[in-house]
Design a protein around this motif. Structure first.
Motif, PDB file in Angstrom:
ATOM      1  N   ALA A   1       0.392  -1.118  -8.661  1.00  0.00           N
ATOM      2  CA  ALA A   1       1.228  -1.020  -7.469  1.00  0.00           C
ATOM      3  C   ALA A   1       2.552  -1.759  -7.608  1.00  0.00           C
ATOM      4  CB  ALA A   1       0.441  -1.530  -6.266  1.00  0.00           C
TER       5      ALA A   1
ATOM      6  N   GLY B   1       3.288   2.596  -9.078  1.00  0.00           N
ATOM      7  CA  GLY B   1       4.236   2.182  -8.043  1.00  0.00           C
ATOM      8  C   GLY B   1       5.327   1.270  -8.597  1.00  0.00           C
TER       9      GLY B   1
ATOM     10  N   GLY C   1       6.313   8.765  -3.969  1.00  0.00           N
ATOM     11  CA  GLY C   1       5.726   9.099  -5.264  1.00  0.00           C
ATOM     12  C   GLY C   1       4.361   8.448  -5.404  1.00  0.00           C
TER      13      GLY C   1
ATOM     14  N   GLY D   1      -0.822   6.097 -11.119  1.00  0.00           N
ATOM     15  CA  GLY D   1      -0.664   6.584  -9.749  1.00  0.00           C
ATOM     16  C   GLY D   1      -1.840   6.117  -8.908  1.00  0.00           C
ATOM     17  N   VAL D   2      -1.937   6.677  -7.701  1.00  0.00           N
ATOM     18  CA  VAL D   2      -3.056   6.315  -6.824  1.00  0.00           C
ATOM     19  C   VAL D   2      -4.284   7.079  -7.332  1.00  0.00           C
ATOM     20  CG1 VAL D   2      -3.822   6.231  -4.410  1.00  0.00           C
ATOM     21  CG2 VAL D   2      -1.423   5.928  -4.955  1.00  0.00           C
TER      22      VAL D   2
ATOM     23  N   GLU E   1      -7.324   6.597  -7.415  1.00  0.00           N
ATOM     24  CA  GLU E   1      -8.574   6.659  -6.649  1.00  0.00           C
ATOM     25  C   GLU E   1      -8.678   8.004  -5.931  1.00  0.00           C
ATOM     26  OE1 GLU E   1      -6.206   4.335  -6.364  1.00  0.00           O
ATOM     27  OE2 GLU E   1      -7.055   2.316  -6.357  1.00  0.00           O
TER      28      GLU E   1
ATOM     29  N   ASP F   1      -8.842  -1.478 -13.104  1.00  0.00           N
ATOM     30  CA  ASP F   1      -8.517  -0.086 -12.772  1.00  0.00           C
ATOM     31  C   ASP F   1      -8.477   0.795 -14.021  1.00  0.00           C
ATOM     32  OD1 ASP F   1      -8.352  -0.480 -10.079  1.00  0.00           O
ATOM     33  OD2 ASP F   1      -6.208  -0.909 -10.097  1.00  0.00           O
TER      34      ASP F   1
HETATM   35  P1  AMP Z   1      -2.452  -3.414  -9.234  1.00  0.00           P
HETATM   36  O1  AMP Z   1      -3.497  -4.107  -8.422  1.00  0.00           O
HETATM   37  O2  AMP Z   1      -1.075  -3.926  -9.015  1.00  0.00           O
HETATM   38  O3  AMP Z   1      -2.828  -3.265 -10.688  1.00  0.00           O
HETATM   39  O4  AMP Z   1      -2.376  -1.946  -8.655  1.00  0.00           O
HETATM   40  C1  AMP Z   1      -3.461  -1.045  -8.643  1.00  0.00           C
HETATM   41  C2  AMP Z   1      -3.250  -0.087  -7.512  1.00  0.00           C
HETATM   42  O5  AMP Z   1      -1.982   0.499  -7.622  1.00  0.00           O
HETATM   43  C3  AMP Z   1      -4.230   1.040  -7.463  1.00  0.00           C
HETATM   44  O6  AMP Z   1      -5.096   0.849  -6.386  1.00  0.00           O
HETATM   45  C4  AMP Z   1      -3.341   2.284  -7.266  1.00  0.00           C
HETATM   46  O7  AMP Z   1      -3.805   3.132  -6.237  1.00  0.00           O
HETATM   47  C5  AMP Z   1      -2.007   1.691  -6.867  1.00  0.00           C
HETATM   48  N1  AMP Z   1      -0.882   2.552  -7.210  1.00  0.00           N
HETATM   49  C6  AMP Z   1      -0.574   3.106  -8.378  1.00  0.00           C
HETATM   50  N2  AMP Z   1       0.512   3.874  -8.299  1.00  0.00           N
HETATM   51  C7  AMP Z   1       0.938   3.806  -7.032  1.00  0.00           C
HETATM   52  C8  AMP Z   1       2.007   4.391  -6.320  1.00  0.00           C
HETATM   53  N3  AMP Z   1       2.870   5.215  -6.928  1.00  0.00           N
HETATM   54  N4  AMP Z   1       2.155   4.097  -5.006  1.00  0.00           N
HETATM   55  C9  AMP Z   1       1.282   3.266  -4.397  1.00  0.00           C
HETATM   56  N5  AMP Z   1       0.231   2.685  -5.020  1.00  0.00           N
HETATM   57  C10 AMP Z   1       0.061   2.949  -6.314  1.00  0.00           C
END
Ligand code: AMP
Length: 397
Positions: free
Chosen positions: A196, A220, A292, A320-321, A323, A354
């Motif tokens: 994220a 993100g 996005g 990406g998301v 999940e 993840d």
């Molecule tokens: P982190 O804890 O920072 O490693 O982030 C993991 C989370 O990032 C996961 O739950 C994903 O769903 C979220 N994630 C990945 N890409 C995006 C995005 N483009 N927008 C929002 N959340 C995201």
């Protein structure tokens, strides 16, 4: 060096700090044995070298004694995984514990009760560490996942074992892998970061940009970089306060001939929870109202090329998301590219909950060269920090 190699441990009792902080299911049974498997090699090694094993671990975050978090519940599973009998003692310090341990024969293993039933453990209390030290003749740290903590059993205890303290086989492997990612991996070395937020990986970016050849930024995190380059990212996640840092990192990369690889296109939706409307945009031209949530086909192709052109790849964080089925394709594509790279002889290292979950979703993950067992410890190492649990193994600690 402080690795456990060919020391003579005949008749020696080895205190081994392991990470048996396993997940329990609703019936208090071990839900995943990965962490138990991870310390088997060290236990086998100690026994082969003639010693006996006194296992110390924490489980969960108890406030005082809490039977729901007793390590007694996992002792049968530990025994099954080790394929050896494992005894249990209901305390981790004290005269009774010392007496039980003094009776251990070479080859025997005993698991002591949850260290965190004593608040002195997480406080790094010296007296508590001294009490623990009375349980053995040598100290081995094999709990990589807790090495970033200066707790009594992960660091302070080592003060009592000058010349008699070692890294276990798991810790040794983890340190070697960190060295490959950040220092001496076969070049070109690529790191793939996702997830994220930039904020949680900012220090890693600042450290690794000087060490690796290329960094892919997805998830993100990418949008803060796209904005730093003047792109429009609509309603996508981004961190305004980090735009200057992102610019600085891009400049460091440019000045030092390193490559930061960002997504070309993005799969976006108008609503995070209700994803009826989905559209693909160029990442730098996302319309207002759209956010996005995954990388698109062009990005997948671009990232795939970068992955296949490297000799060492480290991956942490989803693209990406993931999940949600609709936004999991980018992350899955990374897994597939990594697998292809591995079959071409590339060293593939994966870390982070993840990324491991995404690998698992696609089935067998045994093909990966190495999956790190450390969350926080891995990330702090990649920030360039020396871990307290590792520093403690040197004799001037
Ligand atoms: P982190 O804890 O920072 O490693 O982030 C993991 C989370 O990032 C996961 O739950 C994903 O769903 C979220 N994630 C990945 N890409 C995006 C995005 N483009 N927008 C929002 N959340 C995201």
């Amino acid at each position: 060096m402080f690795y456990l190699e060919s020391q003579d441990l005949t008749n020696k009792k080895a205190i081994i700090r392991v990470d048996l902080n396993v997940p329990l299911d609703e019936n208090n049974k071990v839900a995943d044995t990965t962490r138990i498997e991870a310390c088997t090699e060290t236990v086998d090694k100690v026994i082969k070298l003639g010693g006996s094993c006194v296992l110390l671990s924490h489980l969960g975050r108890p406030k005082g004694k809490d039977n729901k978090l007793s390590l007694k519940q996992i002792v049968d599973t530990v025994s099954l995984v080790f394929k050896r009998p494992v005894m249990f003692h209901e305390n981790c310090i004290g005269k009774e514990a010392e007496k039980v341990v003094s009776l251990l024969e070479p080859g025997q293993i005993i698991l002591m009760e949850n260290l965190r039933f004593y608040e002195e453990e997480t406080k790094g209390d010296l007296e508590f560490a001294e009490s623990l030290s009375k349980l053995g003749d040598v100290y081995i740290n094999d709990a990589f996942g807790t090495c970033h903590r200066e707790h009594a059993s992960t660091a302070v205890i080592a003060k009592f074992f000058n010349g008699k303290k070692f890294a276990g086989k798991l810790l040794q492997k983890e340190l070697e892998v960190i060295n490959q990612i950040a220092e001496q991996g076969k070049k070109p070395v690529l790191t793939i970061l996702g997830g994220a937020k930039v904020s949680s990986k900012l220090k890693i970016l600042y450290n690794l940009i000087h060490k690796v050849d290329k960094i892919i930024i997805g998830g993100g995190m990418a949008y803060t970089f796209i904005r730093a380059k003047g792109g429009k990212t609509g309603n996508s996640l981004f961190e305004e306060e980090l735009i200057e840092n992102a610019k600085e990192i891009l400049t460091i990369a440019e000045d030092s001939g390193k490559e930061i690889i960002l997504p070309e296109d993005t799969i976006a939706s108008t609503d995070f929870d209700n994803n009826e409307r989905i559209k693909t945009f160029k990442t730098a031209k996302i319309e207002d109202g759209w956010m996005g949530l995954d990388i698109g086909k062009e990005s997948i192709e671009k990232f795939n090329k970068a992955i296949l052109s490297c000799n060492t790849v480290f991956w942490n964080g989803p693209m990406g998301v993931f999940e949600k089925e609709k936004f999991s394709l980018g992350t899955e594509a990374i897994c597939k590219s990594l697998r292809e790279a591995k079959s071409n002889g590339v060293n593939v290292i994966v870390g982070g909950g993840d990324s491991i979950a995404a690998l698992k979703k696609l089935g067998n993950k045994d093909w990966v060269t190495y999956i790190s067992t450390g969350g926080g410890a891995l990330l702090e190492s990649l920030e360039g920090k020396a871990l307290p649990g590792v520093k403690a193994l040197s004799n001037d600690y």
